[in-house]
Structure formats: structure tokens, C-alpha cells
Design a protein around this motif. Structure first.
Motif, PDB file in Angstrom:
ATOM      1  N   VAL A 192       1.064  -1.487   0.176  1.00 35.84           N
ATOM      2  CA  VAL A 192      -0.005  -0.066   0.020  1.00 35.84           C
ATOM      3  C   VAL A 192       0.711   1.179   0.276  1.00 35.84           C
ATOM      4  O   VAL A 192       1.852   1.768   0.922  1.00 35.84           O
ATOM      5  CB  VAL A 192      -0.499  -0.171   1.063  1.00 35.84           C
ATOM      6  CG1 VAL A 192      -1.647   1.105   1.033  1.00 35.84           C
ATOM      7  CG2 VAL A 192      -2.206  -1.519   1.980  1.00 35.84           C
ATOM      8  N   VAL A 208      -4.064   4.592  -9.226  1.00 40.75           N
ATOM      9  CA  VAL A 208      -4.711   3.864  -8.518  1.00 40.75           C
ATOM     10  C   VAL A 208      -5.197   2.231  -9.127  1.00 40.75           C
ATOM     11  O   VAL A 208      -5.158   1.758  -8.773  1.00 40.75           O
ATOM     12  CB  VAL A 208      -6.696   4.748  -7.902  1.00 40.75           C
ATOM     13  CG1 VAL A 208      -6.869   4.482  -8.963  1.00 40.75           C
ATOM     14  CG2 VAL A 208      -6.553   4.179  -6.998  1.00 40.75           C
ATOM     15  N   ILE A 211      -3.228  -2.683  -9.733  1.00 36.59           N
ATOM     16  CA  ILE A 211      -3.707  -3.387  -8.628  1.00 36.59           C
ATOM     17  C   ILE A 211      -3.010  -4.995  -8.316  1.00 36.59           C
ATOM     18  O   ILE A 211      -3.475  -5.691  -7.333  1.00 36.59           O
ATOM     19  CB  ILE A 211      -5.543  -3.485  -8.820  1.00 36.59           C
ATOM     20  CG1 ILE A 211      -5.501  -4.555 -10.538  1.00 36.59           C
ATOM     21  CG2 ILE A 211      -5.489  -1.798  -8.526  1.00 36.59           C
ATOM     22  CD1 ILE A 211      -6.786  -4.379 -10.281  1.00 36.59           C
ATOM     23  N   ILE A 221      -2.513  -1.668  -3.945  1.00 31.28           N
ATOM     24  CA  ILE A 221      -2.698  -0.824  -3.564  1.00 31.28           C
ATOM     25  C   ILE A 221      -1.724   0.356  -3.652  1.00 31.28           C
ATOM     26  O   ILE A 221      -1.024   0.524  -2.774  1.00 31.28           O
ATOM     27  CB  ILE A 221      -3.703  -0.583  -1.974  1.00 31.28           C
ATOM     28  CG1 ILE A 221      -4.175  -1.949  -2.109  1.00 31.28           C
ATOM     29  CG2 ILE A 221      -4.339   0.576  -1.769  1.00 31.28           C
ATOM     30  CD1 ILE A 221      -4.873  -2.028  -0.810  1.00 31.28           C
ATOM     31  N   ASN A 222      -2.108   1.464  -4.618  1.00 30.30           N
ATOM     32  CA  ASN A 222      -1.909   3.057  -4.332  1.00 30.30           C
ATOM     33  C   ASN A 222      -3.033   3.643  -4.424  1.00 30.30           C
ATOM     34  O   ASN A 222      -3.746   3.653  -4.788  1.00 30.30           O
ATOM     35  CB  ASN A 222      -1.531   2.879  -6.336  1.00 30.30           C
ATOM     36  CG  ASN A 222      -0.151   2.317  -6.230  1.00 30.30           C
ATOM     37  OD1 ASN A 222       1.241   2.524  -5.582  1.00 30.30           O
ATOM     38  ND2 ASN A 222      -0.430   0.897  -6.884  1.00 30.30           N
ATOM     39  N   VAL A 223      -2.591   4.774  -3.759  1.00 29.55           N
ATOM     40  CA  VAL A 223      -3.141   6.173  -3.084  1.00 29.55           C
ATOM     41  C   VAL A 223      -2.493   7.261  -3.861  1.00 29.55           C
ATOM     42  O   VAL A 223      -1.728   7.566  -3.582  1.00 29.55           O
ATOM     43  CB  VAL A 223      -3.399   6.021  -1.777  1.00 29.55           C
ATOM     44  CG1 VAL A 223      -4.208   7.350  -1.639  1.00 29.55           C
ATOM     45  CG2 VAL A 223      -3.822   5.054  -1.182  1.00 29.55           C
ATOM     46  N   ILE A 241      -8.200   3.849   5.173  1.00 28.17           N
ATOM     47  CA  ILE A 241      -7.744   2.493   3.885  1.00 28.17           C
ATOM     48  C   ILE A 241      -6.641   1.928   4.502  1.00 28.17           C
ATOM     49  O   ILE A 241      -7.486   0.651   4.635  1.00 28.17           O
ATOM     50  CB  ILE A 241      -7.068   3.653   2.927  1.00 28.17           C
ATOM     51  CG1 ILE A 241      -8.111   3.830   2.448  1.00 28.17           C
ATOM     52  CG2 ILE A 241      -6.265   2.158   2.138  1.00 28.17           C
ATOM     53  CD1 ILE A 241      -7.413   4.837   1.240  1.00 28.17           C
ATOM     54  N   LYS A 360     -10.726   7.027  -2.542  1.00 25.25           N
ATOM     55  CA  LYS A 360     -10.516   5.367  -1.456  1.00 25.25           C
ATOM     56  C   LYS A 360     -11.682   5.515  -1.929  1.00 25.25           C
ATOM     57  O   LYS A 360     -11.881   3.886  -1.692  1.00 25.25           O
ATOM     58  CB  LYS A 360     -11.648   7.055  -0.304  1.00 25.25           C
ATOM     59  CG  LYS A 360     -11.140   6.506   1.312  1.00 25.25           C
ATOM     60  CD  LYS A 360     -12.497   7.451   1.346  1.00 25.25           C
ATOM     61  CE  LYS A 360     -14.271   7.112   2.061  1.00 25.25           C
ATOM     62  NZ  LYS A 360     -14.712   7.692   2.603  1.00 25.25           N
ATOM     63  N   VAL A 363     -10.173   2.448  -4.026  1.00 22.56           N
ATOM     64  CA  VAL A 363      -9.319   1.775  -3.481  1.00 22.56           C
ATOM     65  C   VAL A 363     -10.335   0.755  -2.252  1.00 22.56           C
ATOM     66  O   VAL A 363      -9.854  -0.466  -2.299  1.00 22.56           O
ATOM     67  CB  VAL A 363      -8.587   2.668  -2.158  1.00 22.56           C
ATOM     68  CG1 VAL A 363      -7.893   1.379  -1.397  1.00 22.56           C
ATOM     69  CG2 VAL A 363      -7.584   2.962  -3.211  1.00 22.56           C
ATOM     70  N   ASN A 366     -11.419  -2.200  -5.063  1.00 19.27           N
ATOM     71  CA  ASN A 366     -10.808  -3.067  -4.826  1.00 19.27           C
ATOM     72  C   ASN A 366     -10.610  -3.851  -3.289  1.00 19.27           C
ATOM     73  O   ASN A 366     -10.223  -5.277  -3.796  1.00 19.27           O
ATOM     74  CB  ASN A 366      -9.992  -3.064  -5.406  1.00 19.27           C
ATOM     75  CG  ASN A 366      -9.284  -1.751  -6.330  1.00 19.27           C
ATOM     76  OD1 ASN A 366     -10.273  -2.135  -8.001  1.00 19.27           O
ATOM     77  ND2 ASN A 366      -8.282  -1.122  -7.134  1.00 19.27           N
TER      78      ASN A 366
END
Length: 430
Positions: A192, A208, A211, A221-223, A241, A360, A363, A366
Motif C-alpha cells: 500500500v 490507482v 492493482i 494498492i496505490n493512493v 484505507i 478512496k 481502493v 478493490n
């Protein structure tokens, strides 16, 4: 009431004495500054301090290709002109220069993260800290973004011997691409990363939509964030998250990369986080009471890096620190106000509520695809990595000690006050 966490802290002054070159933003000297703040606040008295072993080439080759490790071992600034092809092949040059003692530097910071993972695995501590580690961009066969050996991947591989699932969290301003790539196809590690994403911002990955693939689909997970994010928005997003991730993925251990270039005023960063905002992430992750490996990472305004990591050491120790920095060898760097905290910055926050809401939502969507923790089949636990027998005459006796013996060699409290020779290395680049 849970008993107080046992904390192992790894430090070797030699890692802070290497020099990337006059105009290079990476200043390992920040590690000496961090350590002296830790000492001046007496935090070393509340934890066990270890000098890490120097990782052997064969340990580094658990992730990296043997030819790349061998080249790092062989190259030095005097022989650069002999290897133009290899330098290009392994991406050594401007961002990742070859400097004096480069390989030893890699051995120390990687050894610290490997040792930290082993102590956690053997339940010798609850939290292990290696501020010299966290070099998240290094790839299997090449250096990248000031990183040569990916200590995080090596530490996670170690944790996977004892834990079915490991969670990796990255709050550096740059995307944790090397760690994500290493585990992109497996569900045994969830990565993450909270980072700045945008045109021309290094390394250019981490949107985002990335995955994971095959068995690893939905386990990356990418923010992606924009310039100027502040404490309130960052912490809200982080807590929402990470709570959901831990609840869904049920990791057995957590690795937290605390790159300090996400702080306001960083030479290469573009966020508005205060030290309190950055440390709030550390405080939050600690509350899960899972085995926790904490590393450094980026951070290019070195007095703020030192402030941040010393403060986060105190957070991990549940210790309040006075804002006035005690007298120490590097006091002049903290002038004129000698205070520990730095406020948030004033870059315009380009992260609108609707933008953050969308991220958000994607994420969470997913995470819903995972439903429950994957049922990883645990094999028999492989032994800790055994070092092959070396010719006794060639080996430095200190380096022949097995891990258990090394673990008994806890440094005395005053070990790092004398003979660290940091003062010889105050050369400063641009």
C-alpha cells in the motif's frame, strides 16, 4: 493492559558517513543526526540498540541478481572508466552514483532490515527500527532513485518465512515501486503506497489502476495524491484505507516505510505534512499490535528528517518529547529555534474532496474483491539463512559470528558517544 513493547533499534555510524557527492540530494549524514537526537533525548535507554551485521552477497542475492550484486561489490570510483556497459546496464551514474564504500553502505542498511525481520520472527522484540533502510526503488537487476539494494524486499522475504501474509505500507512522497514490483504477482504480500503521482514526478508509476496481477491481483494498492496534501486529509485517508486493509487482509506482520520527503519543506517533496501529521501514521499502525518493522526512506531536508525520525522513535516508545531539542553534537543544524516540531507547509492543496473521495472509493472497491484473507498454505518454515563456510583466514572474525552470538552483543549505552567521527564528515553539498 498490554505489556510495553520491546523495541530493537539498529544503527551503524558508518552508514551515515558515506558521501553521494557534492550536488546529490541524498545525505546519509542525516542518519548520524537522527541518532544523536535519539541519544540526546535519552531514547536509547528505553530500547535495545544493535549494530547490524553486514549482509553477505549471498543474502543480497535472495532478491537481486547475482551478477548485479557482484558488480556492486567490485566497482569503485577509481575503476569506473573500465565498465561503461555495466554502468549503463545496472543504471549506475547520476542518480545512483558510485562512491567510496558503496557496497559496505548497502551491506549495512540491508543487514539492519534483515536483522530487524529476524528478531521479529524469533519474537525477540515487538517493533524493530532501521532508519538507514527503506530504499524502496531498487530493482532486481538495477539501481534506481538513489537506491541500490532493496532492503525492504529482503526484510519482507525474511518475514514470509514465519508469516503467511505481510503488509507493506509506504508514506514516502515517491511511489514504492521496487517493493510493489517484487510482489506484484503474489497474495502473500499486500503493498500500500501513498505518494505524489503526476507528470514527470519520479518514478512515474503508482496510479490507482495498478492493482497487481495473477495471484497478486487486488493485492497492490496505490493512493496517488497531488501537490500540497495536508495533515487532515492525509491522515483521514490513511486511517480509513489502512483500517480496511488490516481488517480484510489480516496480515501477520507489517513493514512501514517512513520516507520523510513527504514532510513540508522537503527539498524534493511537494506535500504539506507536519511532523505530527507524518508521525500520526506511525502511531496509528502501531495500534494494531502486530509485529512491526519500521524503516526510513527518502528525506532531503536533513535536519527535518532527523527531527521526524527521532520523534517517530519516541512515538514507537510511547514517550512524550519536549519540543526543545537538547544540546547535541549537531545542535547548530537545528538553529535558530532548536525546536523538534515543524509545522505544515503552505503549498496550495490540489487534492479536492471529490478527488480524494474518488480515490478512496476505488481502493475500497478493490478491497471488496478480496472479501477475506487469502488462505495461504504455509510450508514448513525454512531455516534462517545460513552463511556458507568461508575460509577462516580470509574472514574478519567479527563477521563470522552467527546471528545468535551477534544478538548477545548489545551495544553499551555509551557506545556511540565516542569514536563515531561524525565531525569529520560535515562536508555539505548543494
Amino acid at each position: 493492559m498490554r505489556p510495553k513493547d520491546r523495541i530493537s533499534y539498529f544503527y551503524d555510524g558508518d552508514a551515515g558517513n558515506v558521501y553521494f557527492g557534492p550536488n546529490h540530494p541524498m545525505k546519509p549524514h542525516r542518519l548520524c543526526m537522527t541518532h544523536h537526537l535519539v541519544l540526546s533525548y535519552d531514547l536509547h535507554k528505553k530500547m535495545e540498540i544493535y549494530r547490524p551485521h553486514k549482509a553477505y552477497p549471498v543474502e543480497l542475492a535472495q532478491f537481486h541478481s547475482a551478477d548485479y550484486v557482484e558488480f556492486l561489490h567490485r566497482i569503485n570510483p577509481d575503476t569506473l572508466n573500465l565498465y561503461p556497459n555495466e554502468l549503463a546496464k545496472y543504471n549506475l551514474g547520476e542518480d545512483c552514483p558510485v562512491f567510496e564504500n558503496l557496497f559496505e553502505f548497502c551491506q549495512i542498511y540491508a543487514g539492519g532490515t534483515i536483522d530487524a525481520a529476524r528478531r521479529l520472527n524469533n519474537q525477540l522484540c515487538d517493533i524493530a527500527i532501521n532508519w538507514a533502510g527503506g530504499l524502496h526503488h531498487a530493482k532486481k537487476c538495477e539501481a534506481s532513485g538513489f537506491c541500490y539494494i532493496n532492503d525492504l524486499v529482503l526484510g519482507i522475504l525474511e518475514l514470509l518465512k514465519y508469516h503467511a501474509r505481510v503488509l507493506y505500507i509506504d508514506i514516502d512522497v515517491h511511489h514504492g515501486d521496487g517493493v510493489e514490483e517484487a510482489f506484484y504477482f503474489t497474495d502473500r504480500v499486500m503493498t500500500v503506497s501513498f505518494h505524489k503521482y503526476g507528470d514527470l514526478f519520479f518514478p512515474g508509476t503508482g496510479e490507482v489502476k495498478e492493482i497487481g496481477e495473477r495471484e497478486g491481483k487486488f493485492y497492490a494498492i496505490n493512493v496517488p495524491l497531488k501537490d500540497g496534501i495536508d495533515d487532515a486529509s492525509f491522515n483521514r485517508l490513511f486511517k480509513t484505507i489502512i483500517s480496511k486493509v488490516v481488517e480484510t487482509y489480516l496480515p501477520g506482520a507489517i513493514v512501514l516505510q517512513c520516507g520523510a520527503d513527504s514532510l513540508a519543506g522537503d527539498r524534493l517533496g511537494c506535500f504539506n505534512l507536519s511532523i505530527d501529521g507524518h508521525a500520526e501514521c506511525v502511531r496509528f499502525v502501531k495500534k494494531f499490535n502486530l509485529p512491526l518493522l519500521v524503516t526510513g526512506g527518502g528525506g532531503y531536508t536533513k535536519e527535518n528528517v532527523a527531527r521526524c525520525w527521532a520523534f517517530e522513535t519516541a512515538v514507537l516508545l510511547d514517550t512524550e518529547l519536549p519540543n526543545e531539542i537538547p544540546q547535541n553534537e549537531y545542535s547548530e543544524y537545528f538553529a535558530p529555534d532548536y525546536s523538534l516540531k515543524i509545522p505544515g507547509g503552505h503549498i496550495e492543496n490540489l487534492n479536492s474532496k471529490s478527488y480524494l473521495g474518488t480515490i478512496k472509493m476505488q481502493v475500497m472497491e478493490n478491497l471488496r474483491c478480496i472479501q477475506h484473507a487469502p488462505g495461504v498454505q504455509m510450508q514448513e518454515v525454512p531455516p534462517d539463512f545460513y552463511i556458507p563456510d568461508f575460509d577462516e583466514d580470509e574472514q574478519n572474525p567479527d563477521e563470522r559470528m552467527d546471528q545468535q552470538t551477534q544478538d548477545k552483543h548489545i551495544q553499551r549505552d555509551d557506545e556511540y558517544y565516542e569514536g563515531d567521527n561524525d565531525n569529520d564528515h560535515n562536508i555539505e553539498g548543494g
